[in-house]
Design a protein around this motif. Structure first.
Motif, PDB file in Angstrom:
ATOM      1  N   GLN A  29      49.370  46.928 105.748  1.00 23.75           N
ATOM      2  CA  GLN A  29      49.376  46.633 104.309  1.00 23.75           C
ATOM      3  C   GLN A  29      50.786  46.864 103.780  1.00 23.75           C
ATOM      4  N   ALA A  43      47.780  42.412 102.548  1.00 22.75           N
ATOM      5  CA  ALA A  43      47.324  42.994 103.818  1.00 22.75           C
ATOM      6  C   ALA A  43      47.008  41.870 104.791  1.00 22.75           C
ATOM      7  N   SER A 119      51.554  39.575 105.430  1.00 22.22           N
ATOM      8  CA  SER A 119      51.331  40.623 104.428  1.00 22.22           C
ATOM      9  C   SER A 119      52.483  40.655 103.422  1.00 22.22           C
ATOM     10  N   ASP A 379      41.709  42.926 100.758  1.00 22.41           N
ATOM     11  CA  ASP A 379      42.623  41.966 100.133  1.00 22.41           C
ATOM     12  C   ASP A 379      41.874  40.667  99.840  1.00 22.41           C
TER      13      ASP A 379
END
Ligand SMILES: C=C(OP(=O)(O)O)C(=O)O
Ligand SMILES: [Mg+2]
Length: 429
Positions: A29, A43, A119, A379
């Protein structure tokens, strides 16, 4: 080109953290802190049944977490990507993604890892939306020049293949409330069908655990049996199969097929023609509207045959076939391999690559279903992505389990905040 009035992105601090995904495996993340104190996160999800040509996810060797850690990727973000981000200002997410490609130095993200790039890229997309004062879905629509809409959710309620320990070779059996009039009604229909399916399985003594995407994993092996269960569950819940709630399947045939067109399941080999007949029969006998990865990604002769024979009746979706690559989508469209694509940001590694794939699909008049991965986090970027892109189709697993419902719940929030957004499949070009 930056959007009109778009403020440039200046990252004050880039941090990365190893977190767990829904399979209990490490993932990464990212948190980008901006000058005004806003923190944009992103993430990386992780697939289990991956296509050969996906961007490469980098993992550690060694014994920690069964050799699956991402401490190296976290270090790459902290030591290399972060300082490079902090050193410059960026006009668009494309500029950030270009930097990621430069730092990577390969054409598949094998250098820094697609888990690092996706990410960071998702966090950057959120940062740009924030700087423009808009919701992320609105920023997506403005960037792509698309008409936003709420998607038909495809709830994967029976799991097999690489996602479950049962003998079912076909990976996903999904219910899609195509006849709902709002997204909230669609979620209700999905949850009701899921509950009635649980009741049916219990009554038949087949209620076992669930697979990676939260769908049930009964001890069955025939696709017909899974489809009978779904039709029964749709009816038990008070809906009409096809018009209210249709079915989508992802056999994910890389898992049981070969490039030469041999498919092994239910204890024997099936050749190409037999598979074509099987799919034709399933589409005729059941309310199936969408069929993903029916053949191995290299068995292109079969892809062309099924798209030619069934493409007018059902959507034929390329996932492992197209891997969210604009180039592969262009090739597949030219050769008539599929008439729709699956869109998974981590298959291409950046938001820009994802946008390119969406544009390619749209330029060929192909459907596009935005998708989660079997290993997920909370996410919910893909929820904003699908609304902004306006493709009208999302798959995010069962209407149960936090990492799956995070996406559906985000869509409920978006609908509640803007009731003018239309719901449903995008009209075909
Ligand atoms: C979501 C899927 O599974 P995975 O994430 O394991 O590739 C899929 O095959 O469509
Ligand atoms: Mg798939």
């Amino acid at each position: 080109m930056p959007l009109a009035g778009q403020k440039a992105l200046q990252v004050a601090r880039a941090q990365a953290l190893q977190i767990l995904d829904s399979r209990g495996r490490p993932t990464v993340q990212v948190a980008l802190t901006l000058d005004d104190g806003y923190v944009a996160r992103g993430a990386a999800p992780s697939g289990a049944s991956t296509g050969e040509n996906e961007a490469v996810e980098v993992r550690d060797g060694g014994r920690a977490y069964g050799g699956a850690g991402v401490t190296g990727v976290v270090r790459t973000i902290t030591d290399r990507i972060g300082p490079a981000l902090e050193a410059r200002t960026f006009g668009t997410v494309g500029d950030v993604d270009e930097l990621l490609h430069e730092l990577d130095g390969t054409d598949s993200f094998a250098g820094i890892g697609s888990n690092a790039s996706v990410s960071v890229s998702i966090a950057a997309a959120r940062a740009f939306a924030h700087l423009g004062g808009s919701e992320t879905w609105r920023w997506v629509a403005d960037t792509l020049g698309t008409s936003p809409r709420l998607p038909v959710p495809h709830f994967n309620v029976i799991n097999g293949g690489a996602h479950a320990p049962n003998p079912l070779a076909f990976q996903e059996f999904m219910v899609a409330p195509v006849g709902a009039s709002t997204f909230a009604d669609a979620v209700r229909a999905g949850a009701e069908v899921y509950a009635s399916l649980r009741g049916r399985l219990r009554a038949q003594g087949k209620l076992a655990g669930v697979g990676d995407e939260g769908g049930f994993a009964p001890d069955i092996d025939a696709p017909d049996e899974a489809l009978d269960l779904l039709v029964g569950a749709i009816e038990d819940a008070g809906y009409t199969p096809r018009t209210d709630v249709a079915i989508a399947m992802d056999p994910a045939a890389n898992g049981f097929g070969t490039p030469t067109g041999i498919y092994v399941f239910s204890g024997r080999e099936h050749e190409r023609d037999e598979m074509l007949d099987l799919y034709a029969r399933l589409v005729r006998d059941y309310p199936v509207w969408s069929l993903e990865d029916p053949f191995h990604e290299e068995d292109l002769e079969s892809w062309r045959a099924i798209t030619a024979h069934l493409g007018d009746e059902v959507q034929i979706v390329g996932d492992d076939l197209c891997v969210t690559s604009a180039e592969r989508i262009d090739r597949g469209a030219a050769d008539g391999e599929s008439n729709a694509v699956l869109i998974k940001p981590n298959q291409t590694g950046t938001v820009t690559g994802t946008f390119d794939a969406l544009r390619a699909a749209s330029s060929h008049g192909m459907g596009a279903m935005v998708s989660h991965r079997s290993g997920e986090t909370l996410d919910a970027f893909i929820a904003d992505l699908v609304v902004g892109a306006g493709t009208g189709q999302l798959k995010s697993g069962a209407p149960a389990r936090g990492e799956r419902v995070a996406k559906y719940n985000r869509l409920l929030e978006i609908e509640a905040a803007d009731s003018s957004l239309p719901y449903g499949l995008a009209p075909r070009a």
